[in-house]
Design an enzyme around this catalytic site. Structure first.
Site, PDB file in Angstrom:
ATOM      1  N   GLU A  36       0.870  -1.178   0.000  1.00 55.22           N
ATOM      2  CA  GLU A  36       0.000   0.000   0.000  1.00 55.22           C
ATOM      3  C   GLU A  36       0.902   1.222   0.000  1.00 55.22           C
ATOM      4  O   GLU A  36       1.474   1.593   1.027  1.00 55.22           O
ATOM      5  CB  GLU A  36      -0.930  -0.020   1.226  1.00 55.22           C
ATOM      6  CG  GLU A  36      -1.888  -1.204   1.250  1.00 55.22           C
ATOM      7  CD  GLU A  36      -2.851  -1.234   0.080  1.00 55.22           C
ATOM      8  OE1 GLU A  36      -2.968  -0.204  -0.630  1.00 55.22           O
ATOM      9  OE2 GLU A  36      -3.487  -2.269  -0.147  1.00 55.22           O
ATOM     10  N   CYS A  79      -1.844   9.492   2.066  1.00 54.62           N
ATOM     11  CA  CYS A  79      -1.387   9.048   0.749  1.00 54.62           C
ATOM     12  C   CYS A  79      -2.433   9.260  -0.331  1.00 54.62           C
ATOM     13  O   CYS A  79      -2.127   9.199  -1.521  1.00 54.62           O
ATOM     14  CB  CYS A  79      -0.988   7.575   0.804  1.00 54.62           C
ATOM     15  SG  CYS A  79      -2.285   6.485   1.438  1.00 54.62           S
TER      16      CYS A  79
END
Length: 532
Positions: free
Chosen positions: A227, A261
């Site tokens: 991720e 993010c």
């Protein structure tokens, strides 16, 4: 019940202890006790109560490490994890149950056999968490690992030491210590963990570190979930609600002080809208921070000096014009939510992932130019956002690839804990959350069972081979194509049968006529007359 457990200062795990920690977790998995559903449920219940009982310590740790407000800590970390545990407990029986297979997956020829997909834990897994959401992004994968029946070793981020120690304390106190452990430290400890053999590695963090993890895992053919991040674009067209777009995108850059993010790195907007959008952006800023961002009790801080200086350098190097915010305070790692108007894709604000409360605005002439620019900057971002008409939003989705997307808002596609989340390409591999968390740590094992009475049905497989029997079998099992060699769909038997079924009315004579035509059509079809 609140706990008064003492939280020790951050302490690195001894390097020579790490092989033993990994070995214990592997040994526990080999006892098969983690495959028991009741054992898994008990661990999930204990994790829920650990988060609940240690809430005061977690809130304080998030404040110390990241300057997170109580509200944000509760919403994005603590309540998130409690909901994760409850969702998995509610659905685990269904997720873990064998899936029986039948038509259309199993052809009629093999329907006499028993077919199923068995859900089995992968084994012992390593979970490496980041600093931005240090509780959620470490424990959410753990929920999936527990639910799947895996044992796990967790490595929290050393950049959020208070949070790391709270989790180490309550996981050791509440969960099965033979199955789950926490290793604290930095690069040496991570390297030591990577030298162990795992059945899966789950990493959340930067792309450069993710690349190192993937290379090391490849040496032992260890599967990974990565991720990562990405330079995420936002698109704003002439059909957008500019005030709403400004407010929602600013929200996306103020959550966790922009250390998300998923938040936009740059905004691609039609050049005629730039001035109006900037006006709305500053109005939204004043609404969110009436006394200024630095005085707000809600805005967090940059995690440490190194990342503060990294963001400062992006602002120092830009050739663009600051059109909102811009103030910094190194003494408390504070960076004001800042927007920069740029005129080149080569600007520092366009070329680096900010991972902070700063972003840039880049004017374009058309949506085509915007999409082309975004594909040039980062072909596979983690997220994208589009504010426009339905047709324009669909165009963006169709012509850009991303891990996920939100239309007319900022990263809402990743704001629900039960919906799969993950990157694509160089923004990540694999997904988790909800059922996807269970799937991420599960091996889907196909099992077939052949009854002994069926021997005559499958005798064709034995030597000496009889081609006539094979031809007879395939005559009934192999589907004929309804397309020619040029890829064009042709009107075969099924089409003509449908046509003639409407002929002749409801009389007996009409029925006989229909059957006669069907038989004729079948004859012609089998001899190729209706296939070309």
């Amino acid at each position: 019940m609140a706990t008064n457990g003492k939280i020790a200062d951050f302490e690195h795990t001894a390097l020579d202890a790490i092989p033993g920690i990994a070995s214990t977790a592997r040994g526990t998995f080999r006892t098969h006790k983690t495959k028991n559903l009741e054992w898994r449920k008990a661990q999930l219940r204990k994790l829920y109560w650990a988060v609940e009982d240690y809430t005061p310590q977690l809130v304080a740790a998030l404040k110390d490490d990241l300057g997170k407000s109580d509200f944000e800590a509760t919403l994005t970390e603590i309540d998130w994890m409690k909901k994760d545990c409850m969702f998995m407990l509610d659905h685990l029986d269904k997720f873990a149950k064998d899936d029986k297979l039948g038509a259309p997956a199993v052809p009629l020829t093999y329907s006499f056999m028993s077919w199923r997909v068995r859900k089995e834990p992968l084994g012992t897994v390593l979970i490496i968490g980041p600093y931005n959401f240090p509780i959620q992004l470490l424990l959410a994968p753990l929920v999936g690992a527990i639910a799947a029946g895996c044992t796990a070793v967790l490595k929290p981020s050393e950049l959020t030491p208070k949070c790391a120690m709270v989790m180490k304390t309550f996981l050791a106190e509440r969960l099965d210590n033979s199955a789950f452990a926490v290793v604290n430290g930095a690069i040496p400890e991570t390297n030591a963990l990577m030298n162990e053999k795992w059945d899966k590695i789950f990493f959340t963090g930067s792309a450069p570190v993710g690349t190192i993890i993937a290379k090391k895992a490849a040496e032992t053919l260890t599967p990974v979930v990565l991720e990562l991040g990405g330079k995420n674009p936002a698109f704003i067209t002439k059909n957008a609600n500019l005030a709403l777009a400004a407010k929602r995108l600013l929200w996306g850059k103020t959550v966790n002080a922009g250390q998300v993010c998923l938040s936009q790195n740059y905004i691609l907007i039609h050049k005629d809208l730039v001035d109006t959008f900037i006006t709305h952006l500053n109005a939204a800023y004043k609404e969110m921070f009436p006394k200024g961002a630095q005085a707000s009790p809600d805005l967090g801080r940059i995690v440490n000096k190194r990342h503060f200086l990294r963001l400062k350098k992006m602002l120092d190097d830009t050739q663009g014009k600051i059109v909102m915010g811009g103030s910094l305070d190194e003494t408390e790692n504070f960076i004001e939510p800042t927007a920069v108007l740029v005129n080149s894709v080569n600007d520092s604000m366009m070329q680096e992932e900010s991972f902070g409360p700063i972003f840039c605005i880049y004017p374009v002439n058309t949506l085509d130019e915007a999409v082309s620019t975004a594909n040039l900057v980062h072909r596979t971002p983690l997220s994208l956002f589009s504010f426009g008409s339905k047709a324009e939003n669909e165009k963006v989705l169709n012509e850009m690839t991303s891990g996920g997307a939100t239309l007319n808002d900022a990263f809402f596609h990743a704001s629900v804990n039960t919906i799969p989340f993950g990157g694509v390409g160089d923004s990540g591999w694999g997904a988790y959350r909800g059922k996807a968390s269970f799937d991420a740590f599960t091996h889907f094992r196909t099992v077939s069972e052949t009854p002994s009475w069926s021997e005559k049905l499958i005798a064709v497989r034995y030597m000496p081979f009889d081609y006539k029997k094979l031809k007879l079998l395939t005559r009934f099992t192999n589907k004929k194509p309804n397309f020619d060699r040029n890829g064009k769909v042709v009107k075969g038997l099924g089409y003509w049968t449908g046509v003639v079924c409407g002929l002749g009315g409801k009389s007996a004579k009409g029925a006989l006529m229909r059957w006669a035509i069907v038989l004729l059509a079948h004859y012609l079809y089998t001899h190729g007359g209706l296939r070309n």
